[in-house]
Design an enzyme around this catalytic site. Sequence first.
Site: not given
Length: 254
Positions: A138, A235
């Site tokens: 990520e 998130e």
Amino acid sequence: MKFSANLGFLWADRPLPEAIHAAKAAGFAAVECHWPYDTPVSEINAALSETGLPMLGLNTRRGNLGAGENGLTALPGREAEARAAIDEALEYASQTGTGAVHVMAGFSGGPRAHATFVDNLRYACDQAEPDGITILIEPLNHYDAPGYFLSTSEQAAAIIHEIGRDTLKLMFDCYHLQIMEGDLSRRLARLLPLIGHIQIASVPDRGKPDHGELDYGYILREIDKLGWTGAIGAEYKPNAPTNDTLEWLHNQNH
């Protein structure tokens, strides 16, 4: 669309098993977490079984928190620790039926860091393959994580192509990538074959995805048009008790 509650931020004031039950009650279709290792596997499995929710992902440990570390995988000279963290994450994922492990790169840079990251990711893919676990990388933005090794989708895509393993995928966090690169609709379409998970939060405050400079009404429709069938990870950092920040979810579900 289906949404996954990231329990690193949502209901973070509750023990993980309670947070899993809260996510179910709120209408989420799945859960994911950051670092669940202090919670016994048996407790996680009981909560997942009772709610019927799958656990989609978890992170490798960050390293020495006192020193401000944020991952070990791209740190030259720390290979043994990085691989121990990978082994731990994969074991926890295997025991809880978690589908993916986000392997955190850490603060580093340059050719040696790149070579270290690639070697450790190859190791992670080798270890993950027997259990069918996906390895995720990520990019993080340079405001929240200045000096983080992986900062753009272009860099991540190049590494994924270099390694050439089907088990290695991109965690496409719309929050981080809007800050670093923008042009999300075209970027999602171009990178779709490499994407293993998608996450959302408002920009620039990383709050609930119903305000800010990104129109998630539009982005989520574009993701749906692309044929994405996985859950979208919520998130975001609630600015109130999590249950008071879920109007966006209820609007999506009705």
